[in-house]
Design a protein around this motif. Structure first.
Motif, mmCIF file in Angstrom:
data_model
loop_
_atom_site.group_PDB
_atom_site.id
_atom_site.type_symbol
_atom_site.label_atom_id
_atom_site.label_comp_id
_atom_site.label_asym_id
_atom_site.label_seq_id
_atom_site.Cartn_x
_atom_site.Cartn_y
_atom_site.Cartn_z
ATOM 1 N N HIS A 8 0.944 -1.191 -0.001
ATOM 2 C CA HIS A 8 0.017 0.016 -0.026
ATOM 3 C C HIS A 8 0.980 1.189 0.111
ATOM 4 O O HIS A 8 0.570 2.239 -0.463
ATOM 5 C CB HIS A 8 -0.961 -0.109 1.318
ATOM 6 C CG HIS A 8 -2.030 -0.960 0.934
ATOM 7 N ND1 HIS A 8 -2.102 -2.166 1.671
ATOM 8 C CD2 HIS A 8 -3.201 -0.941 0.330
ATOM 9 C CE1 HIS A 8 -3.224 -2.907 1.182
ATOM 10 N NE2 HIS A 8 -3.999 -1.935 0.635
ATOM 11 N N PHE A 9 1.761 1.057 0.490
ATOM 12 C CA PHE A 9 2.834 2.558 0.843
ATOM 13 C C PHE A 9 4.020 2.570 0.132
ATOM 14 O O PHE A 9 4.711 3.683 -0.041
ATOM 15 C CB PHE A 9 3.011 2.725 2.401
ATOM 16 C CG PHE A 9 1.771 3.118 2.865
ATOM 17 C CD1 PHE A 9 1.408 4.228 2.958
ATOM 18 C CD2 PHE A 9 1.032 2.075 3.795
ATOM 19 C CE1 PHE A 9 -0.129 4.600 3.732
ATOM 20 C CE2 PHE A 9 0.158 2.230 4.222
ATOM 21 C CZ PHE A 9 -0.616 3.924 4.366
ATOM 22 N N GLY A 10 4.613 1.293 -0.361
ATOM 23 C CA GLY A 10 5.664 1.128 -1.301
ATOM 24 C C GLY A 10 6.844 0.840 -0.552
ATOM 25 O O GLY A 10 7.027 0.657 0.722
ATOM 26 N N ASP A 16 11.860 2.881 5.262
ATOM 27 C CA ASP A 16 12.096 3.905 5.910
ATOM 28 C C ASP A 16 11.671 3.488 7.279
ATOM 29 O O ASP A 16 12.246 3.981 8.520
ATOM 30 C CB ASP A 16 11.174 5.045 5.501
ATOM 31 C CG ASP A 16 11.932 5.680 4.344
ATOM 32 O OD1 ASP A 16 13.003 5.440 4.023
ATOM 33 O OD2 ASP A 16 11.126 6.451 3.520
ATOM 34 N N ILE A 17 10.554 2.769 7.282
ATOM 35 C CA ILE A 17 9.952 2.367 8.796
ATOM 36 C C ILE A 17 11.065 1.335 9.512
ATOM 37 O O ILE A 17 11.367 1.586 10.733
ATOM 38 C CB ILE A 17 8.740 1.793 8.594
ATOM 39 C CG1 ILE A 17 7.524 2.918 8.142
ATOM 40 C CG2 ILE A 17 8.192 1.206 9.795
ATOM 41 C CD1 ILE A 17 6.231 2.198 7.881
ATOM 42 N N LEU A 18 11.295 0.544 8.800
ATOM 43 C CA LEU A 18 12.399 -0.427 9.154
ATOM 44 C C LEU A 18 13.616 -0.050 9.690
ATOM 45 O O LEU A 18 14.314 -0.461 10.471
ATOM 46 C CB LEU A 18 12.594 -1.618 8.330
ATOM 47 C CG LEU A 18 11.195 -2.514 8.178
ATOM 48 C CD1 LEU A 18 11.812 -3.842 7.122
ATOM 49 C CD2 LEU A 18 10.713 -3.163 9.408
ATOM 50 N N ALA A 48 1.582 5.077 7.342
ATOM 51 C CA ALA A 48 1.878 3.483 7.241
ATOM 52 C C ALA A 48 1.855 3.043 8.713
ATOM 53 O O ALA A 48 1.289 2.171 9.286
ATOM 54 C CB ALA A 48 3.008 3.269 6.824
ATOM 55 N N ILE A 49 2.496 3.865 9.836
ATOM 56 C CA ILE A 49 2.847 3.572 11.135
ATOM 57 C C ILE A 49 1.310 3.641 11.636
ATOM 58 O O ILE A 49 0.905 2.679 12.583
ATOM 59 C CB ILE A 49 3.890 4.463 11.963
ATOM 60 C CG1 ILE A 49 5.112 4.071 11.417
ATOM 61 C CG2 ILE A 49 3.552 4.273 13.464
ATOM 62 C CD1 ILE A 49 6.108 5.085 11.808
ATOM 63 N N LEU A 50 0.523 4.544 11.582
ATOM 64 C CA LEU A 50 -0.910 4.667 12.200
ATOM 65 C C LEU A 50 -1.769 3.777 11.701
ATOM 66 O O LEU A 50 -2.863 3.531 12.248
ATOM 67 C CB LEU A 50 -1.455 6.155 11.694
ATOM 68 C CG LEU A 50 -0.485 7.261 12.622
ATOM 69 C CD1 LEU A 50 -1.282 8.718 12.140
ATOM 70 C CD2 LEU A 50 -0.821 6.985 13.979
#
Length: 184
Positions: A8-10, A16-18, A48-50
């Motif tokens: 969904h977010f690429g 970036d999150i990891l 993405a986090i939310l």
């Protein structure tokens, strides 16, 4: 699931999150050194986090009960919000505290499996047989996390008399070295 974030977010947002700094294999929030200002993250990373499922902090990040397939979670403890990466385990393997997170109190909190409720962290437990006023007692001293608990039993019953308990413990501590070496 974490693959859904990638879909969904690429891929860039997923990585970036990891790439957020984290503390590995910690038990309690006071051990966290990795803190990230949520408002300074890229907008796609914030979204993405939310979108991650939320679980409650249960007293220990290693308590378990998380779905290994899910991998990424948000964990809440009162007003504190943590980003969790299980690294495909059943507990919070990597923890990042998120600062300035918008209010998520309206989001559904998912239940963990019950396996985390079966874990108790007793670091050390000792028992001593003590004869006080010609009566045999057993003193049990258990260290749990940062606290020490002491109980005294007579047969199968706990001593409930505070004065008697104090007298037995004073006798024990005055003569502890004798009990430790089996001289009494």
């Amino acid at each position: 699931m974490s693959p859904l974030i990638q879909e969904h977010f690429g891929t860039n947002t997923f990585y970036d999150i990891l790439a957020l700094p984290c503390d590995k294999d910690i038990n309690h929030p006071h051990q966290i050194k990795s803190k990230v200002n949520f408002k300074k993250l890229k907008e796609d990373s914030q979204k993405a986090i939310l979108s991650l499922p939320i679980v409650q902090y249960t007293g220990d990040f290693k308590a378990g009960g998380l779905d290994k397939k899910q991998r990424l979670y948000l964990m809440s403890k009162m007003d504190d919000i943590f980003f969790i990466d299980t690294l495909k385990t059943n507990y919070a393997k990597c923890v990042t505290q998120l600062l300035n997170v918008p209010d998520i109190s309206g989001k559904e909190v998912i239940e963990r499996t019950t396996e985390h409720k079966n874990i108790q962290r007793i670091k050390k437990s000792e028992s001593y047989k003590v004869t006080f006023d010609e009566i045999d007692y057993v003193i049990e001293i258990a260290e749990e996390e940062e606290e020490t608990f002491t109980s005294i039993m007579y047969g199968n019953n706990f001593v409930m008399d505070v004065t008697l308990e104090r007298d037995i413990l004073e006798f024990f501590y005055k003569n502890k070295w004798l009990f430790l070496f089996g001289l009494v």
